[in-house]
Scaffold this motif. Structure first.
Motif, short mmCIF file in Angstrom:
data_model
loop_
_atom_site.label_atom_id
_atom_site.label_comp_id
_atom_site.label_asym_id
_atom_site.label_seq_id
_atom_site.Cartn_x
_atom_site.Cartn_y
_atom_site.Cartn_z
N LEU A 228 0.87 -1.16 0.00
CA LEU A 228 0.00 0.00 0.00
C LEU A 228 0.91 1.22 0.00
O LEU A 228 1.59 1.48 0.99
CB LEU A 228 -0.90 -0.01 1.25
CG LEU A 228 -1.94 1.08 1.36
CD1 LEU A 228 -3.00 0.94 0.27
CD2 LEU A 228 -2.62 1.00 2.72
N GLU A 229 0.98 1.91 -1.13
CA GLU A 229 1.84 3.08 -1.22
C GLU A 229 1.27 4.18 -0.33
O GLU A 229 0.10 4.55 -0.48
CB GLU A 229 1.97 3.55 -2.66
CG GLU A 229 2.70 2.54 -3.52
CD GLU A 229 2.79 2.93 -4.99
OE1 GLU A 229 3.72 2.45 -5.64
OE2 GLU A 229 1.94 3.70 -5.47
N PRO A 230 2.08 4.72 0.60
CA PRO A 230 1.59 5.58 1.68
C PRO A 230 1.37 7.04 1.31
O PRO A 230 1.98 7.95 1.86
CB PRO A 230 2.69 5.44 2.73
CG PRO A 230 3.94 5.25 1.93
CD PRO A 230 3.51 4.42 0.75
N HIS A 231 0.47 7.27 0.36
CA HIS A 231 0.12 8.65 -0.01
C HIS A 231 -1.15 8.63 -0.85
O HIS A 231 -1.53 7.60 -1.41
CB HIS A 231 1.26 9.32 -0.78
CG HIS A 231 1.67 8.57 -2.02
ND1 HIS A 231 1.01 8.69 -3.23
CD2 HIS A 231 2.67 7.67 -2.21
CE1 HIS A 231 1.60 7.91 -4.13
NE2 HIS A 231 2.59 7.28 -3.54
N LEU A 232 -1.79 9.78 -0.93
CA LEU A 232 -2.98 9.94 -1.75
C LEU A 232 -2.64 9.59 -3.19
O LEU A 232 -1.63 10.06 -3.72
CB LEU A 232 -3.49 11.39 -1.65
CG LEU A 232 -4.88 11.67 -2.14
CD1 LEU A 232 -5.91 10.85 -1.36
CD2 LEU A 232 -5.19 13.15 -2.00
N GLY A 233 -3.44 8.74 -3.79
CA GLY A 233 -3.16 8.29 -5.15
C GLY A 233 -2.27 7.07 -5.23
O GLY A 233 -2.08 6.49 -6.29
N GLY A 234 -1.70 6.65 -4.07
CA GLY A 234 -0.82 5.49 -4.04
C GLY A 234 -1.53 4.22 -4.47
O GLY A 234 -2.75 4.10 -4.36
#
Length: 144
Positions: free
Chosen positions: A45-51
């Motif tokens: 889970l990429e830790p940013h909005l849009g990740g």
């Protein structure tokens, strides 16, 4: 609206539960909850909005794109889209909220959008059981 709603108390602070969910997900999310159980090596889970929320197939970047992060408010709330291959491009949404309760954290998960699927009631029923099991795995991982 067809949705799954689950809640569980975990004996840890929200920051710890957040880290376990967003940064250590491959340590507690296990089979049979992969799209390709033979190739899956974990989740990211990429830790940013849009990740991206992706099921990884090795260390070369290959995998199955489950969805994207649509809300990111550490350590209190995040949300991501969720799609399966047979859903023909239809996405659902998973909302996860972490709320401190003394020395514990109340984790509330809402997975909505099953009404957009042709077999939404059956899918919702399957996810009801699956999310319950996965939240139990998260709790066991964090508490032990």
């Amino acid at each position: 609206m067809l949705k799954v709603e689950k809640s569980i108390s975990i004996a840890a602070k929200p920051e710890r539960v957040w880290q376990a969910w967003t940064g250590e997900i491959s340590k507690w999310w296990t089979r049979p909850y992969f799209n390709d159980a033979e190739r899956a090596t974990g989740l990211m889970l990429e830790p940013h909005l849009g990740g991206r929320f992706i099921e990884t197939w090795g260390d070369r970047g290959a995998g199955y794109l489950i969805g994207h992060v649509i809300e990111w408010l550490p350590p209190h709330r995040f949300a991501f889209t969720w799609a399966e291959k047979p859903w023909s491009g239809v996405s659902t949404v998973v909302w996860v909220t972490l709320k401190a309760e003394g020395q514990a954290t109340r984790v509330t998960l809402i997975h909505e959008g099953f009404d957009r699927l042709p077999d939404g009631a059956a899918q919702r029923s399957s996810y009801e059981a699956g999310w319950g099991d996965l939240l139990g795995k998260l709790k066991a991982y964090v508490e032990h």
